[in-house]
Design a protein around this motif. Structure first.
Motif, PDB file in Angstrom:
ATOM      1  N   ARG A 255       0.838  -1.191   0.000  1.00 21.44           N
ATOM      2  CA  ARG A 255       0.000   0.000   0.000  1.00 21.44           C
ATOM      3  C   ARG A 255       0.875   1.244   0.000  1.00 21.44           C
ATOM      4  N   SER A 256       0.301   2.331  -0.464  1.00 26.49           N
ATOM      5  CA  SER A 256       1.044   3.581  -0.573  1.00 26.49           C
ATOM      6  C   SER A 256       1.191   4.234   0.796  1.00 26.49           C
ATOM      7  N   HIS A 257       2.258   5.041   0.932  1.00 31.54           N
ATOM      8  CA  HIS A 257       2.559   5.713   2.203  1.00 31.54           C
ATOM      9  C   HIS A 257       2.919   7.159   1.931  1.00 31.54           C
ATOM     10  N   THR A 258       2.575   7.991   2.892  1.00 31.30           N
ATOM     11  CA  THR A 258       3.043   9.380   2.943  1.00 31.30           C
ATOM     12  C   THR A 258       3.720   9.569   4.288  1.00 31.30           C
ATOM     13  N   VAL A 259       5.016   9.879   4.287  1.00 35.76           N
ATOM     14  CA  VAL A 259       5.796   9.956   5.522  1.00 35.76           C
ATOM     15  C   VAL A 259       6.540  11.274   5.556  1.00 35.76           C
ATOM     16  N   TRP A 260       7.039  11.554   6.752  1.00 36.20           N
ATOM     17  CA  TRP A 260       7.880  12.740   6.913  1.00 36.20           C
ATOM     18  C   TRP A 260       9.328  12.370   6.659  1.00 36.20           C
ATOM     19  N   GLU A 261      10.097  13.378   6.372  1.00 42.74           N
ATOM     20  CA  GLU A 261      11.535  13.146   6.165  1.00 42.74           C
ATOM     21  C   GLU A 261      12.162  12.544   7.409  1.00 42.74           C
ATOM     22  N   LYS A 262      13.215  11.788   7.197  1.00 41.31           N
ATOM     23  CA  LYS A 262      14.025  11.120   8.217  1.00 41.31           C
ATOM     24  C   LYS A 262      13.303   9.920   8.831  1.00 41.31           C
ATOM     25  N   GLN A 263      12.050   9.645   8.394  1.00 41.51           N
ATOM     26  CA  GLN A 263      11.358   8.464   8.893  1.00 41.51           C
ATOM     27  C   GLN A 263      11.695   7.241   8.048  1.00 41.51           C
ATOM     28  N   ASN A 264      11.503   6.054   8.668  1.00 41.38           N
ATOM     29  CA  ASN A 264      11.629   4.801   7.935  1.00 41.38           C
ATOM     30  C   ASN A 264      10.251   4.359   7.478  1.00 41.38           C
ATOM     31  N   VAL A 265      10.222   3.653   6.354  1.00 38.74           N
ATOM     32  CA  VAL A 265       8.960   3.138   5.838  1.00 38.74           C
ATOM     33  C   VAL A 265       9.201   1.715   5.329  1.00 38.74           C
ATOM     34  N   TYR A 297      18.433   0.419   1.680  1.00 35.50           N
ATOM     35  CA  TYR A 297      17.318  -0.479   1.442  1.00 35.50           C
ATOM     36  C   TYR A 297      17.586  -1.819   2.118  1.00 35.50           C
ATOM     37  N   PHE A 298      16.498  -2.431   2.646  1.00 33.43           N
ATOM     38  CA  PHE A 298      16.542  -3.795   3.161  1.00 33.43           C
ATOM     39  C   PHE A 298      15.377  -4.563   2.551  1.00 33.43           C
ATOM     40  N   ILE A 299      15.687  -5.687   1.935  1.00 36.28           N
ATOM     41  CA  ILE A 299      14.652  -6.491   1.273  1.00 36.28           C
ATOM     42  C   ILE A 299      14.606  -7.858   1.951  1.00 36.28           C
ATOM     43  N   GLU A 300      13.383  -8.306   2.309  1.00 38.03           N
ATOM     44  CA  GLU A 300      13.190  -9.599   2.950  1.00 38.03           C
ATOM     45  C   GLU A 300      12.117 -10.378   2.191  1.00 38.03           C
ATOM     46  N   ASN A 311      15.223   3.248   4.727  1.00 42.71           N
ATOM     47  CA  ASN A 311      15.691   3.938   5.928  1.00 42.71           C
ATOM     48  C   ASN A 311      15.881   5.420   5.664  1.00 42.71           C
ATOM     49  N   LYS A 312      15.469   6.217   6.634  1.00 46.66           N
ATOM     50  CA  LYS A 312      15.699   7.664   6.617  1.00 46.66           C
ATOM     51  C   LYS A 312      15.315   8.255   5.261  1.00 46.66           C
ATOM     52  N   CYS A 313      14.040   8.256   5.036  1.00 51.89           N
ATOM     53  CA  CYS A 313      13.543   8.740   3.749  1.00 51.89           C
ATOM     54  C   CYS A 313      13.899  10.199   3.548  1.00 51.89           C
ATOM     55  N   ASP A 314      14.281  10.543   2.342  1.00 54.20           N
ATOM     56  CA  ASP A 314      14.470  11.950   1.975  1.00 54.20           C
ATOM     57  C   ASP A 314      13.612  12.227   0.747  1.00 54.20           C
ATOM     58  N   PHE A 315      13.739  13.460   0.251  1.00 57.49           N
ATOM     59  CA  PHE A 315      12.836  13.859  -0.816  1.00 57.49           C
ATOM     60  C   PHE A 315      13.053  13.044  -2.099  1.00 57.49           C
ATOM     61  N   GLU A 316      14.277  12.558  -2.313  1.00 57.57           N
ATOM     62  CA  GLU A 316      14.569  11.769  -3.518  1.00 57.57           C
ATOM     63  C   GLU A 316      13.874  10.414  -3.501  1.00 57.57           C
ATOM     64  N   VAL A 339       5.335   9.166  -0.796  1.00 56.53           N
ATOM     65  CA  VAL A 339       5.485  10.618  -0.814  1.00 56.53           C
ATOM     66  C   VAL A 339       6.186  11.027   0.470  1.00 56.53           C
ATOM     67  N   VAL A 340       7.318  11.700   0.348  1.00 61.47           N
ATOM     68  CA  VAL A 340       8.093  12.175   1.513  1.00 61.47           C
ATOM     69  C   VAL A 340       7.814  13.657   1.669  1.00 61.47           C
ATOM     70  N   LYS A 341       7.335  14.053   2.899  1.00 60.72           N
ATOM     71  CA  LYS A 341       6.927  15.440   3.143  1.00 60.72           C
ATOM     72  C   LYS A 341       7.866  16.100   4.149  1.00 60.72           C
TER      73      LYS A 341
END
Length: 1659
Positions: A255-265, A297-300, A311-316, A339-341
Motif C-alpha cells: 500500500r502507498s505511504h506518505t511519511v515525513w523526512e528522516k522516517q523509515n517506511v 534499502y533492506f529487502i526480505e 531507511n531515513k527517507c528523503d525527498f529523492e 510521498v516524503v513530506k
C-alpha cells in the motif's frame, strides 16, 4: 490446452480499497447481529456458554495453541471485525463469479434455519422454552464459529483447500462444501438475518414465512450443490501435476505511504503461486540494488511474505515503487507510491533541488509568477567531451538566473540528441542550486551524442549543448572488433522476441563475420548463447523463451581475430502476449484508484480451432524467415498453439518445422533454409481437442537478404570550423532502406591510419569531427549502415587544413558591406535607396539591413543619422523626413546571426528634390539564377519611380564583361511585361553583364545598375527540377541539393513570384530534398515553377507546366492511381507433348505479393487433378496446365492479376471451331505421345530424287532398338530388301533406280517390335506421281551436259549426255530460234543416255545457233551451241574424211569366212578348203605356205571364181604337206590374210581320232566357233590421210568422230576356231570386229585416234 482447476476458472482481483468497500456492509451487518445476540445471551443462557466453549475447542483443534494465540491477537488488532473479516476477505478473493456456485451455501444454511424454525414453532411463552431455543441458536452459532475456525486454518496454512491437495476423495468433497458455505456466509446477509430471535408473535410469523421461502428453494439448491460436488470430483480425477501450476497472485498488495523526512517506511506484500514466484522491487521502473545503496534499502522474503524497508527517507525517495512477481506461468506487478513530506516553515535548498523532482512549473509562471522575464546564463560550461567505454563521465554547467526569486527554482532537463533523458542506473542527475551535473556511471557508445542542458523558468528557458564522444574500450583480443551497440527488443511475444542492434564502427582490421546473441533471465547471472553460427544481419529472432519470464540480451561481434566484448545489455522484456503486456501497461499510476479484473472463461471443450488468417512473411534473410499470422476466429474459449509447416515452392511435400513443441506466439522464425531456394509456409492451430486445418499457404519466398547493404555515400566535403574541428557534409546513400546512420572516419593526409570520428551512427548528412590536431591536413571518408551491414567506404575527401574559419573559430561571421547603393526615387521630403547584397554573408543568412544618412553642406559632411531602428529585409528603403533641396550621403550595413557588419563606404552626394521626368526610373535588385552553360534566368524588381504613366514593359540588355559600353545589345526586340526573362544563346565559359530598362508611353527609362559578372557554365553537381507521379497518382515537383548548409532553405515560386496561396500545393522538405505536390492539378496551376536554395552559391532550377505537359501528367497520374500490371504477352494457349493444354501469359514484372485468380466461365478454378497452376514471380510467367481438354471445357478463360494496387486481366475465348480445332489437335497430340512410346516415325515417308536421277524413298525413325524391324510394301505386296537396316543414323531409305511409270503405286513402311508398331504411307499415284516425275525430269534436265559436236560418216551430230533418260522428258530442237522439222536428213533420237540431233550431208544452210529444250513438265531447260564459222567448217572436213574412210572400209578386200584354224587329215586323203572373199574392186587372191606363195599344180589345185569364192584343194596328202598355210586378199583399199594349219597324220593313226572332212561345207561350217581374229590392213592412202589429220586444228570446242552403224550391205568376215563339242571335235567361230578408227578433236587441237570394238555375233 490443459483444463484449469475449478477455483481458477472464475476469479477476480481487486485492489485493497475496493475490497474494503465490498466487505464493509457485510461486516457491519454481521457486527450488529452479534451485538444483538450478545444482549440476549447475557440474560443467562448456559447454551451460549457451551457454544463458546465449543467455539474455543474448535479453534484449538484447528489452530493448535500457537494458532489460537495468533488468532486472538489478530482479533484484538482488528477489533469488531474479528477473525471473520480476514477469513471472509480471503474467501472472497477466491470467490467464483458463477451464481450457481454461490447458491450452494443456501442449502446448508437452510438446514440450520429449518431446525431453528421448528424450535420456534414449539416454544411456549415460558422463558425456559425460549432459553432452549436460545440454546439451539447457540449451538448453531457454535457450528458457525467452528466453520470460521476452519476458514482461519485454511487461510493460515496457505489455503490448502485452494491448492486442491487432500488425502481422500471424501475429504475433498467435504472441503468443497465447507468452502462454498464459508464463502457465501460472508457474501450475503441472508443467513445471518435468518438467525434473529423473535420476541413477539408477529416476529415469529415473519421468521416462519422466511423459513418457508427458504424451504421452497431448498430442493433446487441441493441440486446445485450436488452438481458442484460432482464437478469438483471430476476435476480431482483429472488432476495431474502440470495442472497445479498457476500464475502469481497478490494476496496482500503493497500500500502507498506518505511519511515525513528522516522516517523509515516498510512496504509489505504477500504473493501466492506455484512454483513459488520470485519477487523483484523497482523504483520508477528501475530495479533496486541494495549493494549500490548500502544501508538504504533492506529487502526480505519469507514464506510468501515480502517487504522493502527504506531507511531515513528523503525527498529523492518520492517515487512509485513496484513489486514484480514472476514464475513459469507469468508475471504480475503491484504498485505503491511513496510521498516524503517536510514540515511547514522548513523550506531549504534541498527541498527544491532534490533530484529531478522539482516544483510544478505553475509556481513560477507568469502572469501569476513573480517575474515578467528571466535572464538565464551558463557559466563554466562543459565543452566537447571525450571518454572511453567503461569510464565514468560527468557533464556540468553553472547556471545564473536573474532575477533570483526566493523559493522558486528552475526545472533542469537534460537531452541526448533531442530526447529527454530520465534517471536510470546508467545516468544520474544532480542540481545543487547553482550547478547542474549529469553523470554517466558506466559510459557506453550508446551514450555518445549531442547533450543539451535546458533550464526552464516558467514560460522561459535557455539551453546549452555540447557533444560527447565515447571511444571503444580496448579489445580483449588484439584485432577483435568493437562491441555492437543499441541492443533493443522488438516484437516480443509469449515465446519469441526479435533482437536488433547497430554494427560497430571499428572492425579490428578484418571484416566482421557476424554476431552472437546472448540472453539472460532477469534475476540470474547465467548467460546463454542463442545462435550457434554468427549472423550478419543486425536483427535476429530469439525463440524458446518461457512465457511470463523476463529476459535481457546482449550482442557480441566476431571476426577472424576473435570476439568483441559484449554490448550493453538491453532493457528487460517479458515473454508475454502483446495483449497482456498492453493490459499491464494500462495499470493506473496510482494503484489504489481503480481495479483490474481478469476473467478466464470456462473452456468450451471439443472445439477444434480453425485455420489462422493473414499469414505472411514479415522478414526474410539468408539465415531465417519470420512468419506472422492472426489467431483463428473459431477456437472456442480455450487457448491455442501452433504448428508451422514448410515445403519447397512448386511441390506439395509439406514438412512440419516445430515437430516437438507447438509455439504459443503468432510469430515464428524458420531456420535451416537453403539460401536461394523458394519456400512456402502454412500454419495449423491445435488445442486439447486436436489439430485444425492448415492456413492458406504463403506465396513463394526466396531465402535471401531482402534488405540490401546501402550504397556508398557521395560528395564528401569538409569545411573549416574551429582550431580542432572540421564540418563534414556528404550526400546520402541512393535508395537506402532502413538506414541507421553514417560512420565518419578521419585520417591525417599521407598517414594511411584511419580513426573513427563517431562511434554511434549519426543521422543526417552533416557531422562535426572534433579532436583534430591544429594545422594538420586531414582527409575524411563516410560509410552508411543499416541492418544488412555497412556500405563500402566513400571516396576520400580533399585534404583540408584544420584551423579556425572566418570569425576566429566561430561558426558564423558578420557580413561584408553592401555595395552599388543608388537612388531609385526622389521626392520633396524622402528618397528611396537600393543596393546589392554583400558578397560575403558570413556563413549565415542575412537578417536585415541598417541605413544611415547624413547631410552635406557645402561639401562638408555632417553627423550620421539612423534611418531605421529595426532592420529592413528588402534591399530597397525609403528614407523619410528629409529636407528638400538638401544634399545627402548614405551608407548601409548588413546584419546576420553573428552581428552587424561593417557599413558600406559613403555614397556620392544626392540632392533631395522632386523628380519630374516622364520616363520611369531604373529597375533594381537584379538577380541571375538558374545559371547554365548556355542560358540563365534574370529577375528584377520594378522601378520605384514609374514616371508619368504606368510601366508597360521591360528591355533586357546584355554584353560580355570585357566589352565596352558600345556593345550593349537588347535581348528582346519587344518589351516584355514579366519581371523575369530566360536569356538563351550564351557561350559557355564567357562572362556576361546584364541590365534592365523600363518603358512607358513616354519612352524608355534609365537602365538599372548592371549585375555582377556571371560566367555561363553548368557547375558540377548541378541538378534539375524533376516532375514525379507517385503510386497514388500525386503529381509533384522535386528538387534536390547536395550543397546545403545547416541554415539553407528551399524557396519555391511560381512565375518567379513567391507562392502565397498554398491551397493548391503542399510543400515538404527532408534533408537535401524538397517536394511541391499539386493537390489538384488544373489550368490554374499552369506556369513556371522554380526553386532556389538559400545560403548556397545560387543553386536553383525551374520547370514549366504548360497545357500539353498538364495533360501528360494527368494521364500519367490516372495510370498510377489506377495502375495496371503491364503484360509482356496476353493470355495464350498451346499444346504440350502429352496433349495437355497450357494457358500462359507473362507480366513485365511481379512482386512477391502478387496474386493471380484463374477463372473459367466466371467461376474461379483452383489447383487440382485437372488444373495445375504456377506463378513465377521472378520472370512474371503465369501458367495453367489442363490435363485433358473435354467437351465441357468450352468457354472463356481469364487470368486476373493483382499486385498491390495494380490489377490486370487477360482472357482467351475457346468456343466453336476454335475450340474444336484445339480439342482435335490435343487429341492428336495425345495419341502421338502414346505412339512415340514405341518405335515411331519422326519424319514420315517421303521421296527424294538423287543426283543420279534415282528416286529415294526415305523416312526418319526414333525410339528403336536392336529387335525393331522395318518392312516395305508396294500396293500391299512386300518388297524384298537384300540387307537389313542398322538404324544407326535413324533414317530408313528405299532406292528405286531408273524410276518410271511402272513404279507408280502406294508405298507403305512399317516399324514394329514388342512395344508396338507404327506405319507410314506414301501414295505415288496421279498428281503425286506426276509431281515426282516432274522432279525426276527436272533432275535429268539439270544433269544434261553442254551440247557437243560429233562428225560421223553420215554427217554432223549434236549431242548431250544425261544421267538417265525418261520418255516423260520432252526434247525439242531449235535452229536459229525456229523449231526444226525432222526429215530423213535431219532427225533426233536417244541412244542410251545420249540425246542427239543428226544432220546428214550438212550444207551451209545448216549453219547457225542450235538450242536443245528439255521440258520437265513445269520448267524448260536449254542447252545452246553455235554451229557456224570455223566450228562448222572443221566438222564438215571431218565428216568428209570419215565418209571416205567409211567408203574405204566398206570396199577394202576382206575374207568373209570358211577357213578353219587347224586341219588334221589322214595321209592319203584329199583336202578341199573354200572361203569367200569380198572387195571393190575385186581383190587379188594369193595362197601361202609357210609364208611363201603357193603355186598351183596337180597336187595343189587353187581356184578363184567370180571374185567371190576361193578354193584350196590338195589330193592325196602326205606328211610333207603338213605346215602353215594362208590366204592373202588385196585391192586398192587394203589387204587381209587368214592362216590355218594342216596336220597330216599317218594312215595308221589311232582309231577314234577326229578327222576333218575336207568335203564338209555349209551347215557343218556354221557350227564352228570363230575364234581367230583376221588381220586386215588398210591401204597406204588411208593411212596417209590419217597422218595428215594429226595437224588439223579445228576451232570447235570438241569433235568426236566415230563410225555409227555398219553399212547394211557389209558382209562380216568369219574365221574358224577351236570349239570342242561332246565328241571331241573342236570348231571355233571367229569374232568380226570393226577396226574403223575413232577420232577425237580436243580443244587444244590435237587429234587422237581410238579403235572401237564391234559386238560379237554368232554365225
Amino acid at each position: 490446452m490443459m483444463a484449469l482447476p475449478f477455483y481458477q476458472k472464475h476469479h477476480q482481483h481487486y485492489d485493497r480499497a475496493y475490497r474494503h468497500k465490498e466487505l464493509q456492509s457485510t461486516l457491519s451487518q454481521y457486527q450488529k447481529e452479534e451485538k444483538r445476540k450478545s444482549a440476549v445471551y447475557s440474560h443467562g443462557s448456559t447454551a451460549y456458554t457451551r457454544g463458546s466453549a465449543a467455539y474455543r475447542h474448535g479453534s484449538a483443534a484447528a489452530y493448535g495453541h500457537e494458532s489460537a494465540a495468533a488468532y486472538s491477537h489478530g482479533s484484538a488488532a482488528y477489533g469488531h471485525e474479528s477473525a471473520a473479516y480476514s477469513h471472509g476477505s480471503a474467501a472472497y478473493d477466491h470467490e467464483s463469479a458463477a451464481q450457481s456456485r454461490r447458491s450452494a451455501a443456501y442449502s446448508l444454511g437452510s438446514e440450520s434455519l429449518s431446525k431453528m424454525s421448528s424450535a420456534y414453532d414449539h416454544e411456549s411463552a415460558a422463558h425456559s422454552r425460549r432459553s432452549a431455543a436460545y440454546s439451539l441458536g447457540s449451538e448453531s452459532l457454535s457450528k458457525r464459529s467452528a466453520a470460521y475456525s476452519l476458514g482461519s486454518e485454511a487461510y493460515s496454512h496457505g489455503q490448502v483447500y485452494v491448492s486442491g491437495i487432500t488425502d481422500t476423495e471424501e475429504e475433498r468433497i467435504k472441503e468443497s462444501a465447507a468452502y462454498i458455505a464459508r464463502r457465501n456466509l460472508f457474501a450475503t446477509g441472508e443467513g445471518i438475518s435468518a438467525t434473529r430471535v423473535a420476541t413477539s408473535s408477529s416476529t415469529e410469523e415473519q421468521h416462519e414465512k422466511k423459513s418457508r421461502k427458504v424451504a421452497i428453494r431448498e430442493s433446487a439448491e441441493r441440486l446445485a450443490l450436488k452438481k458442484t460436488l460432482e464437478e469438483t470430483e471430476e476435476f480431482h480425477r483429472k488432476l495431474n501435476e502440470d495442472k497445479l501450476l498457476h500464475a502469481p497472485e497478490f494476496v496482500i498488495k503493497p500500500r502507498s505511504h506518505t511519511v515525513w523526512e528522516k522516517q523509515n517506511v516498510k512496504l509489505h506484500c504477500t504473493v501466492t503461486g506455484w512454483p513459488e514466484p520470485r519477487l523483484t522491487w523497482y523504483k520508477n521502473n528501475v530495479p533496486i540494488n541494495v549493494h549500490t545503496h548500502p544501508g538504504k534499502y533492506f529487502i526480505e522474503s519469507r514464506y510468501g511474505m515480502h517487504s522493502l524497508e527504506i531507511n531515513k527517507c528523503d525527498f529523492e525517495d518520492t517515487a512509485q515503487y513496484r513489486a514484480s512477481a514472476m514464475n513459469v506461468k507469468g508475471e504480475l506487478s503491484a504498485y505503491a507510491s511513496l510521498v516524503v513530506k517536510r514540515y511547514k516553515g522548513e523550506f531549504d535548498a534541498s527541498y527544491f533541488h532534490a533530484g529531478t523532482v522539482t516544483m510544478p512549473l505553475s509556481f513560477g509562471v507568469t502572469p501569476h509568477g513573480y517575474a515578467s522575464k528571466f535572464e538565464i546564463h551558463f557559466v563554466d560550461k562543459f565543452e566537447v567531451t571525450f571518454g572511453r567505454e567503461g569510464e565514468t563521465m560527468s557533464l556540468g554547467c553553472t547556471v545564473i538566473i536573474h532575477p533570483d526569486i526566493k523559493r522558486f527554482h528552475p526545472e533542469i532537463q537534460w537531452y541526448r540528441n533531442g530526447v529527454l533523458i530520465t534517471p536510470s542506473k546508467w545516468v544520474q542527475m544532480h542540481w545543487s542550486g547553482e550547478r547542474a551535473t549529469l553523470t554517466l556511471a558506466h559510459a557506453n557508445k550508446e551514450d555518445e551524442g549531442l547533450y543539451t542542458l535546458r533550464v526552464v523558468m516558467g514560460d522561459y528557458y535557455e539551453q546549452y549543448s555540447g557533444y560527447v564522444f565515447v571511444r571503444d574500450a580496448d579489445a580483449e583480443m588484439p584485432g577483435a572488433p568493437a562491441s555492437p551497440l543499441d541492443v533493443e527488443c522488438l516484437d516480443a511475444n509469449k515465446d519469441y522476441v526479435i533482437i536488433s542492434w547497430k554494427q560497430p564502427a571499428v572492425d579490428g582490421g578484418s571484416p566482421i563475420l557476424g554476431y552472437f546473441i546472448d540472453k539472460c533471465e532477469v534475476g540470474t547471472t547465467h548467460w546463454t548463447q542463442c545462435n550457434e553460427t554468427p549472423v550478419k544481419f543486425a536483427r535476429f529472432p530469439v525463440t524458446g523463451l518461457i512465457e511470463g519470464r523476463s529476459y535481457i540480451f546482449r550482442v557480441r561481434a566476431v571476426n577472424k581475430a576473435g570476439i568483441s566484448i559484449p554490448s550493453r545489455v538491453s532493457e528487460p522484456v517479458a515473454a508475454l502476449d502483446p495483449a497482456d503486456r498492453a493490459r499491464l501497461r494500462s495499470h493506473p499510476s496510482a494503484p489504489w484508484t481503480g481495479q483490474i479484473i481478469v476473467t478466464e472463461e470456462e473452456p468450451a471443450e471439443g472445439v477444434v480451432p480453425g485455420p489462422p488468417s493473414d499469414l505472411h512473411v514479415i522478414e526474410a534473410t539468408k539465415n531465417y524467415v519470420v512468419l506472422s499470422w492472426k489467431p483463428p476466429g473459431e477456437r472456442g474459449h480455450e487457448g491455442v498453439m501452433y504448428f508451422v509447416e514448410k515445403c519447397t515452392a512448386g511441390t506439395e511435400n509439406w514438412q512440419r518445422v516445430n515437430t516437438e513443441i507447438p509455439v504459443k506466439s503468432p510469430r515464428f522464425a524458420v531456420f535451416d533454409l537453403a539460401e536461394g531456394k523458394s519456400y512456402r509456409f502454412r500454419v495449423r492451430c491445435c488445442n486439447s481437442a486436436g489439430i485444425g486445418e492448415p492456413s492458406e499457404a504463403t506465396e513463394a519466398t526466396v531465402v535471401g537478404d531482402k534488405l540490401d547493404i546501402p550504397k556508398v555515400p557521395g560528395r564528401i566535403i569538409p569545411t573549416r570550423n574551429t582550431d580542432t574541428s572540421v564540418v563534414v557534409t556528404w550526400t546520402e546513400s541512393k535508395g537506402a532502406k532502413e538506414l541507421v546512420g553514417y560512420y565518419v572516419e578521419a585520417s591525417i593526409a599521407g598517414s594511411g591510419h584511419w580513426e573513427p570520428s563517431n562511434n554511434n551512427p549519426v543521422k543526417g548528412t552533416r557531422f562535426i569531427c572534433h579532436g583534430l590536431l591544429t594545422g594538420e591536413n586531414y582527409i575524411f571518408r563516410v560509410r552508411a549502415v543499416n541492418a544488412a551491414g555497412l556500405s563500402e567506404y566513400s571516396q576520400e575527401s580533399e585534404a583540408i587544413e584544420v584551423k579556425a574559419a572566418i570569425g576566429g573559430g566561430l561558426l558564423h561571421a558578420a557580413p561584408s558591406p553592401p555595395y552599388d547603393i543608388t537612388v531609385l526615387e526622389s521626392v520633396r521630403d524622402s528618397m528611396v535607396l537600393g543596393w546589392k547584397q554583400p558578397k560575403i554573408i558570413g556563413g549565415a543568412e542575412i537578417t536585415g539591413y541598417y541605413v544611415n544618412y547624413r547631410e552635406v553642406i557645402d561639401g562638408v559632411p555632417g553627423k550620421w543619422n539612423e534611418a531605421n531602428i529595426k532592420p529592413v529585409s528588402e534591399r530597397a528603403y525609403r528614407i523619410h523626413n528629409l529636407k528638400e533641396n538638401m544634399v545627402y550621403q548614405f551608407q548601409v550595413a548588413a546584419a546576420n546571426l553573428a552581428g552587424v557588419g561593417t557599413p558600406s563606404p559613403p555614397t556620392r552626394s544626392f540632392k533631395c528634390e522632386e523628380w519630374t521626368i516622364a520616363v520611369p526610373g531604373p529597375p533594381h535588385d537584379l538577380l541571375c539564377t538558374e545559371v547554365r552553360k548556355d542560358s540563365l534566368v534574370l529577375l528584377w524588381k520594378p522601378p520605384v519611380y514609374i514616371g508619368r504613366n504606368p510601366v508597360t514593359g521591360y528591355y533586357v540588355d546584355v554584353k560580355e564583361t570585357e566589352a565596352t559600353d558600345e556593345h550593349w545589345r537588347s535581348v528582346n526586340e519587344k518589351p516584355i511585361a514579366n519581371k523575369f526573362l530566360k536569356v538563351s544563346g550564351l557561350k559557355e565559359g564567357v562572362s556576361y553583364l546584364f541590365r534592365v530598362r523600363a518603358t512607358n508611353q513616354a519612352g524608355v527609362g534609365k537602365p538599372s545598375d548592371t549585375t555582377d559578372p556571371v560566367i555561363a557554365e553548368t557547375r558540377p553537381g548541378t541538378k534539375e527540377m524533376e516532375v514525379d507521379v507517385d503510386d497514388n497518382g500525386v503529381i509533384s515537383l522535386n528538387f534536390e541539393c547536395d550543397q546545403m548548409s545547416p541554415d539553407s532553405k528551399f524557396v519555391w515560386s511560381k512565375n518567379y513570384e513567391p507562392i502565397e496561396d498554398e491551397s493548391r500545393l503542399a510543400f515538404d522538405a527532408k534533408g537535401g530534398k524538397s517536394k511541391a505536390a499539386f493537390k489538384d492539378l488544373g489550368e490554374d496551376d499552369l506556369g513556371i515553377y522554380s526553386c532556389a536554395v538559400t545560403d548556397t552559391d545560387g543553386v536553383s532550377s525551374s520547370y514549366t507546366v504548360d497545357e500539353e505537359e498538364m495533360k501528360r501528367l494527368l494521364a500519367l497520374s490516372h495510370e498510377h492511381k489506377f495502375p495496371t500490371v503491364p503484360l509482356k504477352s496476353e493470355l495464350a494457349a498451346e499444346l504440350l507433348e502429352k496433349g495437355q493444354v497450357r494457358f500462359w501469359l507473362q507480366a513485365e514484372k511481379l512482386s512477391g505479393n502478387a496474386k493471380v485468380n484463374f477463372v473459367f466461365n466466371d467461376k474461379e478454378i483452383v489447383n487440382g487433378e485437372k488444373y495445375k497452376m504456377k506463378v513465377d514471380h521472378n520472370t512474371g510467367l503465369i501458367e495453367m496446365i489442363m490435363d485433358k481438354i473435354e467437351d465441357n471445357d468450352e468457354g472463356t478463360y481469364t487470368f486476373q492479376l493483382q499486385d498491390g494496387k495494380a490489377t490486370n486481366q487477360s482472357s482467351l475465348v475457346l468456343i466453336g471451331d476454335v475450340f474444336k480445332k484445339l480439342q482435335n489437335e490435343a487429341d492428336f497430340q495425345r495419341q502421338e505421345w502414346f505412339r512415340k512410346q514405341g518405335p515411331h516415325f519422326v519424319e514420315y515417308l517421303g521421296w527424294e530424287v538423287t543426283a543420279d536421277c534415282n528416286v529415294l524413298l526415305k523416312c526418319k525413325v526414333a525410339n528403336i532398338k536392336k529387335e525393331t524391324h522395318i518392312v516395305w510394301y508396294k500396293d500391299g505386296r512386300e518388297i524384298m530388301v537384300d540387307e537389313e537396316h542398322d538404324f544407326k543414323d535413324g533414317v530408313c531409305t528405299l532406292l528405286i533406280s531408273e524410276f518410271s511409270k511402272k513404279d507408280a503405286g502406294n508405298y507403305e513402311v512399317i516399324l514394329k517390335d514388342d512395344r508396338g508398331k507404327d506405319k507410314s504411307k506414301l501414295k505415288l499415284v496421279e498428281a503425286a506421281f506426276a509431281d515426282l516425275m516432274n522432279e525426276v525430269c527436272r533432275k535429268i534436265a539439270v544433269s544434261a551436259t553442254e551440247l557437243k559436236i560429233q562428225s560421223t560418216a553420215e554427217g554432223i551430230r549434236l549431242f548431250s549426255f544425261v544421267n538417265y533418260y525418261l520418255e516423260d522428258l520432252m526434247v525439242s530442237w531449235l535452229h536459229n530460234d525456229a523449231k526444226i522439222k525432222y526429215t530423213d536428213r535431219v532427225k533426233t533420237g536417244v541412244t542410251g543416255e545420249q540425246i542427239w540431233l543428226q544432220i546428214n550431208e550438212p550444207t551451209p544452210q545448216d549453219k547457225g545457233k542450235y538450242i536443245m529444250e528439255l521440258f520437265d513438265g513445269k520448267t524448260t531447260h536449254t542447252r545452246k551451241l553455235d554451229l557456224s564459222g570455223q566450228a562448222f567448217d572443221e566438222a564438215c572436213i571431218e565428216f568428209q574424211r570419215l565418209k571416205q574412210a567409211a567408203v574405204a572400209e566398206r570396199n577394202r578386200a576382206r575374207i568373209l569366212g570358211g577357213l578353219p584354224d587347224v586341219v588334221t587329215i589322214q595321209e592319203g586323203k584329199a583336202l578341199n578348203l573354200t572361203c569367200n572373199v569380198w572387195g571393190d574392186p575385186v581383190p587379188e587372191v594369193t595362197w601361202l605356205k609357210n609364208e611363201k606363195p603357193l603355186t598351183a599344180d596337180a597336187h595343189c589345185i587353187l581356184k578363184y571364181e567370180s571374185g567371190k569364192s576361193a578354193s584350196f584343194t590338195m589330193t592325196g596328202v602326205n606328211t610333207i604337206d603338213s605346215g602353215r598355210y594362208g590366204i592373202l586378199v588385196k585391192n586398192k583399199y587394203g589387204t587381209e590374210t587368214s592362216d590355218f594349219t594342216v596336220i597330216v597324220t599317218p594312215a595308221t593313226a589311232q582309231i577314234g581320232m577326229v578327222m576333218h572332212d575336207a568335203d564338209v561345207q555349209g551347215p557343218n561350217l556354221n557350227t564352228m566357233t570363230i575364234a581367230k581374229r583376221k588381220k586386215a590392213t588398210a591401204t597406204s592412202n588411208y593411212h596417209n590421210e590419217g597422218e595428215k589429220e594429226d595437224f588439223v586444228k579445228p576451232h570447235a570446242e570438241e569433235i568426236i568422230a566415230t563410225e555409227e552403224t555398219p553399212d547394211p550391205n557389209e558382209i562380216l568376215i568369219v574365221e574358224e576356231g577351236d570349239d570342242r563339242d561332246g565328241s571331241g571335235q573342236a570348231v571355233k567361230e571367229t569374232d568380226v570386229k570393226s577396226t574403223v578408227p575413232e577420232i577425237i578433236l580436243h580443244p587444244t587441237g590435237s587429234l587422237i585416234r581410238q579403235g572401237e570394238k564391234s559386238e560379237e555375233t554368232n554365225t
